[in-house]
Structure formats: structure tokens, C-alpha cells
Design a protein around this motif. Structure first.
Motif, short mmCIF file in Angstrom:
data_model
loop_
_atom_site.label_atom_id
_atom_site.label_comp_id
_atom_site.label_asym_id
_atom_site.label_seq_id
_atom_site.Cartn_x
_atom_site.Cartn_y
_atom_site.Cartn_z
N LYS A 1 -26.41 -34.21 20.93
CA LYS A 1 -27.45 -34.43 19.91
C LYS A 1 -28.68 -35.08 20.53
O LYS A 1 -29.82 -34.72 20.20
CB LYS A 1 -26.90 -35.31 18.78
CG LYS A 1 -26.05 -34.52 17.79
CD LYS A 1 -25.80 -35.33 16.52
CE LYS A 1 -24.74 -36.38 16.75
NZ LYS A 1 -24.39 -37.12 15.53
N ARG B 1 -21.71 -27.82 21.82
CA ARG B 1 -22.35 -28.84 20.97
C ARG B 1 -23.85 -28.93 21.26
O ARG B 1 -24.66 -29.18 20.35
CB ARG B 1 -21.69 -30.21 21.17
CG ARG B 1 -20.27 -30.29 20.63
CD ARG B 1 -20.23 -30.11 19.12
NE ARG B 1 -18.88 -30.31 18.60
CZ ARG B 1 -18.19 -29.41 17.90
NH1 ARG B 1 -18.72 -28.22 17.62
NH2 ARG B 1 -16.97 -29.67 17.46
N TRP C 1 -14.39 -36.87 24.26
CA TRP C 1 -14.73 -35.82 23.30
C TRP C 1 -15.89 -36.26 22.41
O TRP C 1 -16.86 -35.53 22.21
CB TRP C 1 -13.49 -35.54 22.47
CG TRP C 1 -13.49 -34.34 21.59
CD1 TRP C 1 -12.96 -33.11 21.91
CD2 TRP C 1 -13.96 -34.24 20.24
NE1 TRP C 1 -13.10 -32.27 20.84
CE2 TRP C 1 -13.70 -32.92 19.81
CE3 TRP C 1 -14.59 -35.13 19.37
CZ2 TRP C 1 -14.05 -32.47 18.54
CZ3 TRP C 1 -14.94 -34.68 18.11
CH2 TRP C 1 -14.67 -33.37 17.70
N THR C 2 -15.81 -37.47 21.86
CA THR C 2 -16.81 -37.95 20.92
C THR C 2 -18.16 -38.18 21.62
O THR C 2 -19.22 -37.85 21.07
CB THR C 2 -16.32 -39.26 20.27
OG1 THR C 2 -15.05 -39.01 19.69
CG2 THR C 2 -17.27 -39.73 19.19
N ASP D 1 -18.56 -31.38 12.38
CA ASP D 1 -18.27 -31.04 13.78
C ASP D 1 -17.68 -32.22 14.54
O ASP D 1 -16.99 -32.03 15.54
CB ASP D 1 -19.55 -30.60 14.50
CG ASP D 1 -19.92 -29.17 14.15
OD1 ASP D 1 -19.09 -28.47 13.55
OD2 ASP D 1 -21.06 -28.76 14.49
N ALA D 2 -18.01 -33.44 14.12
CA ALA D 2 -17.54 -34.62 14.84
C ALA D 2 -16.07 -34.94 14.54
O ALA D 2 -15.49 -35.80 15.18
CB ALA D 2 -18.40 -35.83 14.49
N THR E 1 -27.74 -31.09 7.22
CA THR E 1 -27.66 -31.20 8.69
C THR E 1 -26.74 -32.33 9.11
O THR E 1 -25.84 -32.15 9.93
CB THR E 1 -29.07 -31.40 9.29
OG1 THR E 1 -29.84 -30.24 8.97
CG2 THR E 1 -29.00 -31.53 10.80
N ARG F 1 -29.89 -27.04 15.24
CA ARG F 1 -30.02 -27.96 14.09
C ARG F 1 -31.29 -28.78 14.16
O ARG F 1 -31.85 -29.16 13.13
CB ARG F 1 -28.83 -28.91 14.03
CG ARG F 1 -27.68 -28.26 13.32
CD ARG F 1 -26.49 -29.17 13.19
NE ARG F 1 -25.35 -28.31 12.87
CZ ARG F 1 -24.13 -28.52 13.23
NH1 ARG F 1 -23.83 -29.59 13.93
NH2 ARG F 1 -23.18 -27.68 12.90
N ASN G 1 -15.02 -40.58 12.88
CA ASN G 1 -16.25 -40.05 13.48
C ASN G 1 -17.24 -39.60 12.42
O ASN G 1 -18.45 -39.70 12.60
CB ASN G 1 -15.92 -38.86 14.40
CG ASN G 1 -15.32 -39.31 15.72
OD1 ASN G 1 -15.21 -40.51 15.99
ND2 ASN G 1 -14.90 -38.36 16.53
N GLU H 1 -23.13 -32.16 11.06
CA GLU H 1 -22.83 -32.92 12.29
C GLU H 1 -21.53 -33.71 12.12
O GLU H 1 -20.71 -33.78 13.04
CB GLU H 1 -23.98 -33.89 12.62
CG GLU H 1 -25.21 -33.19 13.16
CD GLU H 1 -26.39 -34.13 13.38
OE1 GLU H 1 -27.43 -33.63 13.84
OE2 GLU H 1 -26.28 -35.35 13.08
N GLN I 1 -25.47 -25.89 19.50
CA GLN I 1 -25.52 -26.09 18.05
C GLN I 1 -26.55 -27.15 17.66
O GLN I 1 -27.29 -27.00 16.69
CB GLN I 1 -24.14 -26.49 17.52
CG GLN I 1 -23.13 -25.35 17.61
CD GLN I 1 -21.72 -25.81 17.24
OE1 GLN I 1 -21.30 -26.91 17.62
NE2 GLN I 1 -20.99 -24.97 16.52
#
Lengths: 401, 65
Positions: free
Chosen positions: A304, A17, A296-297, B53-54, B46, A24, B16, B50, A20
Motif C-alpha cells: 500500500k 498486493r 504476510w501482514t 484482503d488483509a 476502498t 486502488r 488485521n 483493503e 491491487q
């Protein structure tokens, strides 16, 4: 910036993540992920759920193939561990004998299961973290009659759910006086575990495991401090994890028992070019307390934030409430925000299949645990993320203290 | 224009996607995702990626134009 080289230690969800998110957010330098396991990044939540009961193959849990990663300009090196890091020279030494330089290093090495039983039999005692662990446990559970889970945490209860659905006799042992003690207040935890007891799982608290009985080196039973011996052909140890940060500690990085200590922007304390994402690290909250959320979340949210701050030299912080779920006994348990530092608990429903519990500190909603009820879970996430005063929260007003 | 598509047989209502991209997704009273705007302009990709993916169960996907 195109000369920047980000090295990501760890190639599981946190590493993936982060890589990625860097692309982004416009990071144009090189990105290399180094992972100990041989697989491309894969998803761990299914390992304690459907992988244990269904014929799920490795390819079904892979999150991103090596080719897809290459297409995004991300190099993946598998089967290699970082053994040494020099934070001033900005180089690492890897188990394949190579040295690799970096301009920014992201620690995403995750955690390993704590296994306090040094003398466990060679066959029949499991921990669960990797895909290989899950596949080994699956084949053992398929033949097992008596399954003992050591540790009544969420992972232990999920494994109990899987084992019970396969028809085994399942016992969950917890050394503490209450289940789920790290996550939830006792009354709420007991409501959650009654999903297990109603399904025929024997949940015992104050049950301290002192050893095992065996035939040759094969598990036969689990011994408790009170003299009880429970017959067992499979035992699973689920008593928490330890962050994989030994490689950082030796380099002088800020590490304690919770992992790599990072500020609220994801940067390691007092280190310009070191960042942390996922189970290997603990981030400081707005209250100055370091917390490790093995969610996980949260990993995606941290990735990010780190990508943004690393690429744009910004100082963003997490804005969403921590969120985790657990699938057990046909229900989804949502765990939102913080429960442990609450000074007030309200329970709208104690019935396990509609459990609705909320936690507050100093008059503001800080956490919740609810079973199913997805629309309410979403509302609670929003209220908790914005620290809403409890007087503005209808379910709080309608519930008993 | 790319489109975002939800597989309702996979969606389990984690939400999510709603938390990540509230302008693009919501949750219905049935606890399943509602895609608010299927067609996506390039500058929306974008945040929608996201959100995709969430999703813990990969219930969302992007379809190329």
C-alpha cells in the motif's frame, strides 16, 4: 500518467498486493506481473500448516485467478523469470527471450530457502517454500515414522506440529543454544517451544547437523557433530531464507545479504524508479536500521505504501507495527513489533498456553509475543504502533521484570 | 449499497481488518470480528476492500447491492 508502465518482478503475495494497491490508489497506466512459478498468485502461510495435514488442493490456496487479475487491468505472465535488468534504459530481459520496458520497476521476487547441505540425499530431505514443495512434503510425511526438522524457527516448529499431528516421531534440531533465536529472547523462546515439547516433540538445541546417512540415495538418518545419528525417513531444512536479488545485484542496485535496500518509503536507495516489496528487500526504519520482515501482514502494508508513493509521488511510510502469527500445537502465537533490540523484557505469564511477553526500548513498548488472547494482541499492536510509554500500559505495570 | 459480511466460522481474531479499517471493524471479547457498519457508501469501499484482503483466512466478503 496513463503512459506509465509498472513492471512487477514476482507474482506472489508481494507482487499481487502491489498490483491491487496501485489500482486502488488510482494508478491508470499498465501493470504487468512476471512470476517464475506456473501458478497464479497463491498464499504461502497454509503451506506449513493445513496443506501438510489435510487434502487441500492448489485451487484452495490461489489468492486471485488470472481472469480476476485481467478484470482489474493487471497482466500476469507466469513461468518466466527476469534474467537481466538495465536500470538506466529501464528494460528487463526475461527467460522467455523477450525484453520488456518499464517506467517503474517493483522488485517482489521473494526469497528461497537456505540449504547449506550440498551433499544431502536425493530422496527424503526437503525445504519448504513453494506449493510444490508442500505437496511433496505432505506425501512424504503421510508415510514417515521418524521426522527430523533442522532449525527451530517458526516454520520448523509449524512443520513439527503438522508432522506430530500425523503421528510421527518428531525431533527438532537447533544449532544455536536456544530456539527461535532470530526472533525472541531466550526465556520467551523456551516458553514458546514448550508447546512443542508438551506435545511430544523432542527439541534439541546446540545440535549441529554435519551430514546424513543414506541407503543408495534415500535418507536413513541425520548425523550430529557429537556423534549421534538420528533415524529419519524425512528431514526438513528450515534454517532461514535468502532473498532472490541476484538479478538486481548484477544491475548495480543497492543489494546486500538482507536483500534490496529500500528507504522508509519503499524506494530503492539512490534509484528513482526501483521499488521493493516483501521478502526480497529490507526497508530502513525510522532509526536508520534496515530490517527484513518476512511477514504476510507487512507485505500488504508495504504494498500500500509503495503504491501510494509511486502513483502520487508522495513519501508515505509504514505506520503499523510489524505483525506475524504462527499456528502450532493448537495455539496461535502472535509476534508483534521488534524483540531483538529491546533493553527491557517483561513476562506477564510464562505458562506457554497463556504466554504474555512484552519488550521495550528506552521506556517505550517496541514488541510483544503472546499466545492466543486475540483481544490483548490487538491492544498490543496499537500500543506498539504508537510507541506508547510503558508507564501507560497496564499489563506492563502488572508484570514482573 | 454494498454490504460487508463476516464468516464467524472462519474468523480467528487476527484483527488485521481492525488495524486496517478501525471505523468498520472491531474485535469482541471472544476474540472474533465485529462488523460495525454493514452497509457501505461508495467512498468507504476502498478501505473495506483493503481490510478484506488483509484477512489471512478470507473471513470477510463484500456483497453487491
Amino acid at each position: 500518467m496513463s503512459g506509465d508502465r509498472v513492471l512487477i518482478a514476482g507474482a506472489s503475495l508481494a507482487g499481487l498486493r502491489t498490483a491491487q494497491a496501485l489500482r486502488r490508489t488510482g494508478f491508470s497506466g499498465s501493470i504487468t506481473m512476471v512470476g517464475k512459478e506456473l501458478h497464479a498468485p497463491y498464499d504461502r502461510p497454509p503451506l506449513s500448516k493445513e496443506v501438510l495435514t489435510k487434502d487441500v488442493s492448489a485451487s484452495q490456496v490461489i489468492l486471485c485467478s488470472t481472469d480476476d487479475l485481467r478484470g482489474q487491468g493487471i497482466d500476469l505472465i507466469t513461468g518466466v523469470e527476469i534474467t537481466d535488468v538495465d536500470l538506466s534504459d529501464r528494460t528487463v530481459t526475461c527467460s522467455d527471450g523477450n525484453s520488456r520496458g518499464f517506467t517503474e520497476l517493483v522488485a517482489a521476487t521473494g526469497a528461497r530457502p537456505h540449504q547449506p547441505f550440498a551433499d544431502a540425499p536425493r530422496t527424503g530431505v526437503f525445504t519448504l517454500r513453494t506449493l510444490q514443495d508442500a505437496l511433496s512434503l505432505r506425501s512424504a510425511l503421510a508415510k514417515a515414522h521418524n521426522v527430523v526438522i533442522i532449525g527451530a524457527g517458526f516454520i520448523g516448529l509449524e512443520i513439527a506440529s503438522a508432522a506430530r499431528s500425523l503421528g510421527g516421531h518428531v525431533t527438532v534440531l537447533e544449532a544455536a543454544p536456544a530456539p527461535l533465536a532470530r526472533s525472541l529472547p531466550t526465556a520467551v523462546a523456551r516458553a514458546v517451544t514448550s508447546l512443542a515439547t508438551r506435545s511430544g516433540v523432542d527439541v534439541r538445541c546446540d545440535a549441529k547437523v554435519i551430514g546424513f546417512t543414506r541407503q543408495v540415495d534415500e535418507l536413513r538418518g541425520v548425523c550430529l557433530a557429537d556423534g549421534t545419528v538420528l533415524a529419519a525417513d524425512v528431514a526438513v531444512v528450515g534454517v532461514g531464507v535468502q532473498p532472490c536479488v541476484g538479478w538486481l545485484e548484477a544491475a548495480g542496485a543497492p543489494v546486500d545479504r538482507m536483500g534490496l535496500l529500500c528507504d522508509a518509503t519503499g524506494r530503492a536507495l539512490e534509484h528513482q524508479h526501483l521499488w521493493g516489496v516483501g521478502d526480497a528487500c529490507a526497508w530502513l526504519g525510522a532509526d536508520g536500521i534496515a530490517r527484513r520482515h518476512e511477514h504476510w501482514t507487512t507485505i500488504g502494508d508495504q504494498a500500500k505504501v509503495v503504491a501510494q508513493n509511486l502513483t502520487h509521488r508522495s513519501r508515505r511510510q509504514l505506520t503499523s507495527a510489524p505483525y506475524a502469527w504462527s499456528d502450532q500445537f493448537g495455539h496461535k502465537i502472535h509476534i508483534i513489533g521488534e524483540a531483538n533490540d529491546a533493553d527491557e523484557v517483561r513476562i506477564l505469564s510464562r505458562e506457554p498456553t497463556t504466554l504474555t511477553a512484552m519488550f521495550a526500548r528506552q521506556g517505550h513498548l517496541t514488541g510483544a509475543c503472546i499466545v492466543d488472547q486475540a483481544p490483548l494482541a490487538l491492544k498490543l499492536r496499537r500500543w506498539i504502533a504508537s510507541s506508547t510509554p510503558v508507564c501507560d500500559i497496564p499489563p506492563w505495570q502488572h508484570s514482573a521484570a | 449499497m454494498s454490504r460487508v459480511v463476516a464468516d464467524m466460522t472462519k474468523c480467528q481474531g487476527y484483527a488485521n481488518c481492525v488495524v486496517t479499517a478501525p471505523d468498520h471493524f472491531d474485535l469482541g471479547e471472544d476474540g472474533k470480528v465485529r462488523v460495525l457498519s454493514q452497509a457501505l457508501a461508495d467512498d468507504q469501499l476502498t478501505v473495506v476492500r483493503e481490510a478484506i484482503d488483509a484477512c489471512p483466512v478470507a473471513a470477510l466478503r463484500l456483497e453487491a447491492p
